[in-house]
Design a protein around this motif. Sequence first.
Motif, PDB file in Angstrom:
ATOM      1  N   GLU A   1      -1.282   8.137   8.436  1.00 30.46           N
ATOM      2  CA  GLU A   1      -1.263   6.857   9.165  1.00 30.46           C
ATOM      3  C   GLU A   1      -0.016   6.043   8.807  1.00 30.46           C
ATOM      4  N   VAL A   2       0.340   6.053   7.533  1.00 33.84           N
ATOM      5  CA  VAL A   2       1.572   5.369   7.098  1.00 33.84           C
ATOM      6  C   VAL A   2       2.785   5.995   7.798  1.00 33.84           C
TER       7      VAL A   2
ATOM      8  N   LYS B   1      -0.154  -2.321  15.033  1.00 30.99           N
ATOM      9  CA  LYS B   1      -1.516  -2.292  14.475  1.00 30.99           C
ATOM     10  C   LYS B   1      -2.239  -1.051  14.976  1.00 30.99           C
ATOM     11  N   THR B   2      -2.960  -0.394  14.053  1.00 29.44           N
ATOM     12  CA  THR B   2      -3.688   0.815  14.450  1.00 29.44           C
ATOM     13  C   THR B   2      -4.913   0.442  15.282  1.00 29.44           C
ATOM     14  N   ILE B   3      -5.056   1.087  16.431  1.00 25.66           N
ATOM     15  CA  ILE B   3      -6.253   0.919  17.264  1.00 25.66           C
ATOM     16  C   ILE B   3      -7.279   1.970  16.834  1.00 25.66           C
ATOM     17  N   ASP B   4      -6.838   3.217  16.828  1.00 28.52           N
ATOM     18  CA  ASP B   4      -7.692   4.299  16.338  1.00 28.52           C
ATOM     19  C   ASP B   4      -6.816   5.395  15.754  1.00 28.52           C
ATOM     20  N   PHE B   5      -7.426   6.208  14.902  1.00 25.14           N
ATOM     21  CA  PHE B   5      -6.677   7.257  14.227  1.00 25.14           C
ATOM     22  C   PHE B   5      -7.619   8.433  13.988  1.00 25.14           C
ATOM     23  N   THR B   6      -7.222   9.612  14.461  1.00 24.93           N
ATOM     24  CA  THR B   6      -8.070  10.802  14.339  1.00 24.93           C
ATOM     25  C   THR B   6      -7.332  11.876  13.551  1.00 24.93           C
ATOM     26  N   VAL B   7      -7.948  12.332  12.486  1.00 24.63           N
ATOM     27  CA  VAL B   7      -7.294  13.318  11.624  1.00 24.63           C
ATOM     28  C   VAL B   7      -8.042  14.646  11.674  1.00 24.63           C
TER      29      VAL B   7
ATOM     30  N   GLY C   1      -9.188  11.068   2.396  1.00 31.61           N
ATOM     31  CA  GLY C   1      -8.781   9.725   2.791  1.00 31.61           C
ATOM     32  C   GLY C   1      -7.310   9.461   2.476  1.00 31.61           C
ATOM     33  N   VAL C   2      -6.828  10.033   1.384  1.00 29.58           N
ATOM     34  CA  VAL C   2      -5.411   9.883   1.015  1.00 29.58           C
ATOM     35  C   VAL C   2      -4.542  10.595   2.055  1.00 29.58           C
TER      36      VAL C   2
ATOM     37  N   ILE D   1       2.870   4.788  11.429  1.00 32.14           N
ATOM     38  CA  ILE D   1       3.250   3.375  11.591  1.00 32.14           C
ATOM     39  C   ILE D   1       4.745   3.181  11.316  1.00 32.14           C
TER      40      ILE D   1
ATOM     41  N   SER E   1      -5.348  11.189   5.122  1.00 27.41           N
ATOM     42  CA  SER E   1      -5.454  10.376   6.323  1.00 27.41           C
ATOM     43  C   SER E   1      -4.536   9.145   6.233  1.00 27.41           C
ATOM     44  N   ALA E   2      -4.561   8.484   5.090  1.00 30.97           N
ATOM     45  CA  ALA E   2      -3.732   7.295   4.881  1.00 30.97           C
ATOM     46  C   ALA E   2      -2.244   7.644   4.922  1.00 30.97           C
TER      47      ALA E   2
ATOM     48  N   TYR F   1       0.820  -1.215   0.000  1.00 29.57           N
ATOM     49  CA  TYR F   1       0.000   0.000   0.000  1.00 29.57           C
ATOM     50  C   TYR F   1       0.857   1.270   0.000  1.00 29.57           C
TER      51      TYR F   1
END
Lengths: 169, 145
Positions: free
Chosen positions: A73-74, A109-115, A66-67, A77, A69-70, A29
Amino acid sequence: MSRPRPEPMQVVKQRRDAALAALVHGVPYINFLGIEFDRRGDELTAILPYDDKLIGNPMLPALHGGVTSAFLEVTAIIGLSWAIMWDKMESGALDPISLGPENLPRLPKTIDFTVDFLRSGLPRDAYARARVNRSGRRYASVHVEGWQDQRDRLFAQATGHFLMPENGG
Amino acid sequence: MDNTKIKMARQFIEAIPHAQALSMRLDELEEGVAQISMPYDEKLVGDPETGVIHGGAVSVLMDTCGGAAVMSHPGAGAGTATIDLRIDYMRPATPGQRISARAECYHMTRSVAFVRAVATDEDTARPVASASGAFTVERLPGKKP
Protein backbone atom coordinates in the motif's frame (compact mmCIF):
# COMPACT_ATOMS: atom_id res chain seq x y z
CA MET A 1 16.96 29.98 -32.40
CA SER A 2 19.18 27.83 -30.24
CA ARG A 3 17.80 25.44 -27.62
CA PRO A 4 18.69 26.32 -24.03
CA ARG A 5 21.60 24.32 -22.72
CA PRO A 6 20.32 21.31 -20.71
CA GLU A 7 20.84 21.52 -16.96
CA PRO A 8 23.87 19.66 -15.59
CA MET A 9 22.86 16.06 -14.81
CA GLN A 10 23.88 16.38 -11.16
CA VAL A 11 21.52 19.30 -10.61
CA VAL A 12 18.59 17.38 -12.10
CA LYS A 13 19.38 14.26 -10.08
CA GLN A 14 19.73 16.18 -6.86
CA ARG A 15 16.41 17.91 -7.40
CA ARG A 16 14.58 14.64 -8.09
CA ASP A 17 16.17 12.79 -5.18
CA ALA A 18 15.38 15.64 -2.80
CA ALA A 19 11.75 15.60 -3.91
CA LEU A 20 11.49 11.85 -3.41
CA ALA A 21 13.16 11.96 0.01
CA ALA A 22 10.80 14.72 1.17
CA LEU A 23 7.80 12.71 0.00
CA VAL A 24 8.89 9.41 1.58
CA HIS A 25 10.49 10.51 4.82
CA GLY A 26 7.69 12.90 5.68
CA VAL A 27 5.52 9.89 6.55
CA PRO A 28 6.23 8.45 10.04
CA TYR A 29 4.74 5.01 9.22
CA ILE A 30 7.07 4.56 6.23
CA ASN A 31 10.02 5.28 8.52
CA PHE A 32 8.65 2.89 11.16
CA LEU A 33 8.57 0.01 8.66
CA GLY A 34 11.99 1.10 7.32
CA ILE A 35 10.86 1.30 3.68
CA GLU A 36 13.25 2.99 1.24
CA PHE A 37 12.81 3.88 -2.43
CA ASP A 38 15.35 3.36 -5.18
CA ARG A 39 14.92 5.69 -8.18
CA ARG A 40 15.99 5.10 -11.76
CA GLY A 41 14.66 8.01 -13.81
CA ASP A 42 10.97 8.10 -13.00
CA GLU A 43 10.85 4.40 -12.04
CA LEU A 44 10.67 3.60 -8.33
CA THR A 45 11.42 0.35 -6.52
CA ALA A 46 10.35 0.10 -2.90
CA ILE A 47 12.62 -1.83 -0.55
CA LEU A 48 11.53 -3.32 2.77
CA PRO A 49 14.74 -4.29 4.58
CA TYR A 50 14.26 -7.34 6.80
CA ASP A 51 13.75 -6.71 10.49
CA ASP A 52 12.73 -9.13 13.27
CA LYS A 53 9.81 -6.89 14.22
CA LEU A 54 8.17 -7.55 10.82
CA ILE A 55 7.57 -11.23 11.58
CA GLY A 56 3.99 -12.48 11.82
CA ASN A 57 4.61 -16.20 12.23
CA PRO A 58 7.62 -16.91 14.43
CA MET A 59 7.36 -20.70 13.85
CA LEU A 60 8.01 -20.61 10.08
CA PRO A 61 9.25 -17.78 10.29
CA ALA A 62 7.35 -15.55 7.85
CA LEU A 63 6.69 -11.86 7.37
CA HIS A 64 3.37 -10.68 8.79
CA GLY A 65 0.70 -10.64 6.07
CA GLY A 66 -0.37 -7.22 7.28
CA VAL A 67 3.20 -5.95 6.87
CA THR A 68 3.24 -7.24 3.28
CA SER A 69 -0.09 -5.55 2.69
CA ALA A 70 1.14 -2.29 4.25
CA PHE A 71 4.36 -2.42 2.24
CA LEU A 72 2.41 -2.77 -1.02
CA GLU A 73 0.00 0.00 0.00
CA VAL A 74 2.89 2.36 0.78
CA THR A 75 4.43 1.48 -2.60
CA ALA A 76 1.13 2.28 -4.35
CA ILE A 77 0.60 5.61 -2.56
CA ILE A 78 4.16 6.81 -3.08
CA GLY A 79 4.15 5.56 -6.68
CA LEU A 80 0.97 7.49 -7.42
CA SER A 81 2.15 10.67 -5.64
CA TRP A 82 5.48 10.44 -7.41
CA ALA A 83 3.76 10.19 -10.81
CA ILE A 84 1.75 13.35 -10.01
CA MET A 85 4.85 15.15 -8.69
CA TRP A 86 7.01 14.11 -11.61
CA ASP A 87 4.77 15.83 -14.14
CA LYS A 88 4.67 18.98 -12.00
CA MET A 89 8.44 19.03 -11.50
CA GLU A 90 9.15 18.56 -15.17
CA SER A 91 6.74 21.32 -16.16
CA GLY A 92 8.29 23.64 -13.57
CA ALA A 93 4.98 24.03 -11.70
CA LEU A 94 6.59 22.56 -8.57
CA ASP A 95 9.97 23.53 -7.18
CA PRO A 96 11.14 20.39 -5.34
CA ILE A 97 13.92 22.26 -3.53
CA SER A 98 11.29 24.23 -1.62
CA LEU A 99 9.65 21.00 -0.37
CA GLY A 100 9.95 20.56 3.36
CA PRO A 101 7.99 18.92 6.17
CA GLU A 102 5.63 21.94 6.21
CA ASN A 103 4.62 21.99 2.56
CA LEU A 104 4.55 18.42 1.36
CA PRO A 105 2.09 17.55 -1.38
CA ARG A 106 -1.20 16.08 -0.14
CA LEU A 107 -1.17 12.29 -0.47
CA PRO A 108 -3.88 10.28 -2.23
CA LYS A 109 -6.31 8.49 0.12
CA THR A 110 -6.90 4.76 -0.13
CA ILE A 111 -10.49 3.83 -1.01
CA ASP A 112 -9.91 0.09 -1.06
CA PHE A 113 -6.96 -2.25 -1.27
CA THR A 114 -6.96 -5.95 -2.20
CA VAL A 115 -3.92 -8.13 -1.64
CA ASP A 116 -3.22 -11.61 -3.04
CA PHE A 117 -0.75 -13.52 -0.91
CA LEU A 118 0.95 -15.83 -3.38
CA ARG A 119 3.73 -17.22 -1.22
CA SER A 120 4.70 -16.77 2.38
CA GLY A 121 7.02 -13.79 2.93
CA LEU A 122 10.48 -15.10 3.73
CA PRO A 123 12.51 -13.50 6.52
CA ARG A 124 14.59 -11.38 4.15
CA ASP A 125 14.37 -8.12 2.16
CA ALA A 126 11.33 -7.53 -0.03
CA TYR A 127 10.87 -5.34 -3.08
CA ALA A 128 7.85 -3.83 -4.80
CA ARG A 129 6.91 -1.74 -7.81
CA ALA A 130 3.66 0.06 -8.53
CA ARG A 131 2.01 0.63 -11.90
CA VAL A 132 -0.60 3.36 -12.20
CA ASN A 133 -3.21 1.79 -14.47
CA ARG A 134 -5.51 4.76 -14.43
CA SER A 135 -5.10 8.20 -12.98
CA GLY A 136 -8.09 10.48 -13.38
CA ARG A 137 -8.98 13.82 -11.84
CA ARG A 138 -10.69 12.21 -8.83
CA TYR A 139 -9.85 8.51 -8.80
CA ALA A 140 -6.86 6.33 -9.57
CA SER A 141 -6.31 2.58 -9.89
CA VAL A 142 -2.88 1.21 -9.02
CA HIS A 143 -1.44 -2.29 -9.24
CA VAL A 144 1.57 -3.37 -7.16
CA GLU A 145 3.85 -6.38 -7.42
CA GLY A 146 6.02 -7.59 -4.55
CA TRP A 147 8.90 -10.05 -4.75
CA GLN A 148 11.91 -11.19 -2.74
CA ASP A 149 14.78 -13.07 -4.37
CA GLN A 150 13.41 -13.55 -7.86
CA ARG A 151 11.71 -10.75 -9.78
CA ASP A 152 9.36 -13.15 -11.62
CA ARG A 153 8.35 -15.11 -8.50
CA LEU A 154 5.96 -12.69 -6.83
CA PHE A 155 5.18 -13.31 -3.17
CA ALA A 156 2.29 -10.86 -3.20
CA GLN A 157 0.40 -8.55 -5.53
CA ALA A 158 -2.27 -5.96 -4.91
CA THR A 159 -4.72 -3.59 -6.56
CA GLY A 160 -5.98 -0.45 -4.91
CA HIS A 161 -8.24 2.46 -5.68
CA PHE A 162 -7.33 5.91 -4.48
CA LEU A 163 -8.99 9.27 -4.07
CA MET A 164 -6.78 11.90 -5.67
CA PRO A 165 -5.76 14.88 -3.54
CA GLU A 166 -7.72 18.07 -4.26
CA ASN A 167 -6.04 20.37 -6.76
CA GLY A 168 -3.89 17.42 -7.78
CA GLY A 169 -1.70 17.39 -4.65
CA MET B 1 -16.06 -25.29 23.99
CA ASP B 2 -12.53 -26.38 23.31
CA ASN B 3 -10.60 -24.29 25.77
CA THR B 4 -7.17 -25.66 24.88
CA LYS B 5 -7.61 -24.48 21.27
CA ILE B 6 -8.55 -20.97 22.43
CA LYS B 7 -5.62 -21.00 24.84
CA MET B 8 -3.21 -22.09 22.11
CA ALA B 9 -4.55 -19.47 19.69
CA ARG B 10 -4.16 -16.80 22.38
CA GLN B 11 -0.57 -17.82 23.07
CA PHE B 12 0.26 -17.80 19.37
CA ILE B 13 -1.26 -14.36 18.77
CA GLU B 14 0.41 -12.83 21.79
CA ALA B 15 3.79 -14.14 20.57
CA ILE B 16 3.61 -12.47 17.13
CA PRO B 17 6.55 -10.04 16.98
CA HIS B 18 4.82 -7.53 14.71
CA ALA B 19 1.65 -7.56 16.84
CA GLN B 20 3.87 -6.71 19.81
CA ALA B 21 5.58 -3.93 17.83
CA LEU B 22 2.15 -2.32 17.45
CA SER B 23 1.20 -3.04 21.12
CA MET B 24 -1.82 -5.07 20.06
CA ARG B 25 -4.12 -6.44 22.73
CA LEU B 26 -6.31 -9.50 22.32
CA ASP B 27 -9.58 -8.32 23.87
CA GLU B 28 -11.80 -11.25 23.02
CA LEU B 29 -11.44 -14.71 21.55
CA GLU B 30 -14.18 -17.24 21.20
CA GLU B 31 -15.14 -19.84 18.60
CA GLY B 32 -14.48 -18.16 15.26
CA VAL B 33 -14.65 -14.59 16.59
CA ALA B 34 -11.76 -12.36 17.62
CA GLN B 35 -11.45 -8.79 18.83
CA ILE B 36 -8.05 -7.11 18.85
CA SER B 37 -7.19 -3.46 19.50
CA MET B 38 -4.14 -1.22 19.32
CA PRO B 39 -3.38 2.20 20.76
CA TYR B 40 -2.87 5.32 18.67
CA ASP B 41 0.83 5.87 18.09
CA GLU B 42 2.60 8.73 16.31
CA LYS B 43 4.96 6.29 14.62
CA LEU B 44 1.99 4.84 12.72
CA VAL B 45 0.90 8.16 11.19
CA GLY B 46 0.37 8.07 7.44
CA ASP B 47 -0.72 11.65 6.87
CA PRO B 48 1.60 14.03 8.73
CA GLU B 49 -0.73 16.95 8.10
CA THR B 50 -3.71 15.46 9.95
CA GLY B 51 -2.01 12.89 12.21
CA VAL B 52 -4.27 10.13 10.85
CA ILE B 53 -2.92 6.57 11.13
CA HIS B 54 -1.72 4.93 7.90
CA GLY B 55 -4.11 2.48 6.24
CA GLY B 56 -1.30 -0.08 6.29
CA ALA B 57 -1.36 -0.18 10.11
CA VAL B 58 -5.12 -0.76 10.00
CA SER B 59 -4.59 -3.63 7.54
CA VAL B 60 -2.05 -5.21 9.92
CA LEU B 61 -4.71 -5.10 12.66
CA MET B 62 -7.37 -6.52 10.32
CA ASP B 63 -5.10 -9.32 9.10
CA THR B 64 -4.03 -10.29 12.62
CA CYS B 65 -7.62 -10.26 13.82
CA GLY B 66 -8.81 -12.32 10.81
CA GLY B 67 -6.12 -14.92 11.43
CA ALA B 68 -7.04 -15.05 15.12
CA ALA B 69 -10.70 -15.63 14.28
CA VAL B 70 -9.72 -18.54 12.01
CA MET B 71 -7.40 -20.12 14.60
CA SER B 72 -10.08 -19.96 17.29
CA HIS B 73 -12.65 -21.69 15.04
CA PRO B 74 -13.45 -25.25 16.18
CA GLY B 75 -12.78 -26.59 12.66
CA ALA B 76 -9.34 -25.01 12.32
CA GLY B 77 -6.00 -26.74 12.58
CA ALA B 78 -2.74 -25.47 14.01
CA GLY B 79 -2.09 -22.32 12.05
CA THR B 80 -3.37 -20.24 9.17
CA ALA B 81 -2.13 -17.96 6.39
CA THR B 82 -3.93 -15.22 4.47
CA ILE B 83 -4.88 -16.11 0.89
CA ASP B 84 -6.37 -12.74 0.09
CA LEU B 85 -7.63 -9.73 1.96
CA ARG B 86 -9.65 -6.76 0.75
CA ILE B 87 -9.95 -3.67 2.89
CA ASP B 88 -12.39 -0.80 2.36
CA TYR B 89 -11.42 2.42 4.07
CA MET B 90 -14.60 4.22 5.03
CA ARG B 91 -13.23 7.19 6.95
CA PRO B 92 -10.00 8.38 8.58
CA ALA B 93 -9.56 7.09 12.14
CA THR B 94 -9.65 9.94 14.66
CA PRO B 95 -6.09 10.77 15.81
CA GLY B 96 -5.42 9.88 19.43
CA GLN B 97 -8.07 7.16 19.63
CA ARG B 98 -7.57 3.43 20.09
CA ILE B 99 -8.48 1.31 17.03
CA SER B 100 -10.33 -1.94 17.53
CA ALA B 101 -11.05 -4.70 15.02
CA ARG B 102 -13.59 -7.48 15.28
CA ALA B 103 -13.31 -10.42 12.88
CA GLU B 104 -15.65 -13.33 12.34
CA CYS B 105 -14.87 -16.55 10.54
CA TYR B 106 -18.35 -17.02 9.04
CA HIS B 107 -17.70 -20.10 6.95
CA MET B 108 -15.08 -22.82 6.90
CA THR B 109 -14.46 -25.62 4.43
CA ARG B 110 -11.78 -28.32 4.73
CA SER B 111 -9.23 -25.98 3.13
CA VAL B 112 -10.52 -22.42 3.26
CA ALA B 113 -11.79 -20.10 5.97
CA PHE B 114 -13.88 -17.07 5.01
CA VAL B 115 -13.61 -14.01 7.21
CA ARG B 116 -15.26 -10.61 7.59
CA ALA B 117 -13.91 -7.87 9.83
CA VAL B 118 -14.78 -4.34 10.90
CA ALA B 119 -12.52 -1.73 12.51
CA THR B 120 -13.70 1.19 14.61
CA ASP B 121 -12.19 3.91 16.76
CA GLU B 122 -13.95 5.19 19.90
CA ASP B 123 -16.97 6.16 17.80
CA THR B 124 -18.10 2.56 17.38
CA ALA B 125 -21.24 3.51 15.44
CA ARG B 126 -19.24 4.65 12.42
CA PRO B 127 -16.73 2.02 11.20
CA VAL B 128 -13.28 3.16 10.07
CA ALA B 129 -12.72 0.22 7.74
CA SER B 130 -14.16 -3.14 6.81
CA ALA B 131 -12.41 -6.18 5.39
CA SER B 132 -13.16 -9.53 3.86
CA GLY B 133 -10.70 -12.27 3.18
CA ALA B 134 -9.93 -15.92 2.68
CA PHE B 135 -7.47 -17.80 4.90
CA THR B 136 -5.91 -21.25 4.64
CA VAL B 137 -6.99 -24.06 6.95
CA GLU B 138 -3.90 -25.95 8.08
CA ARG B 139 -4.56 -29.56 8.92
CA LEU B 140 -2.99 -31.01 12.00
CA PRO B 141 -0.45 -33.67 11.04
CA GLY B 142 -1.95 -37.17 10.95
CA LYS B 143 -5.49 -35.85 11.30
CA LYS B 144 -7.59 -36.77 8.27
CA PRO B 145 -10.44 -34.36 7.54
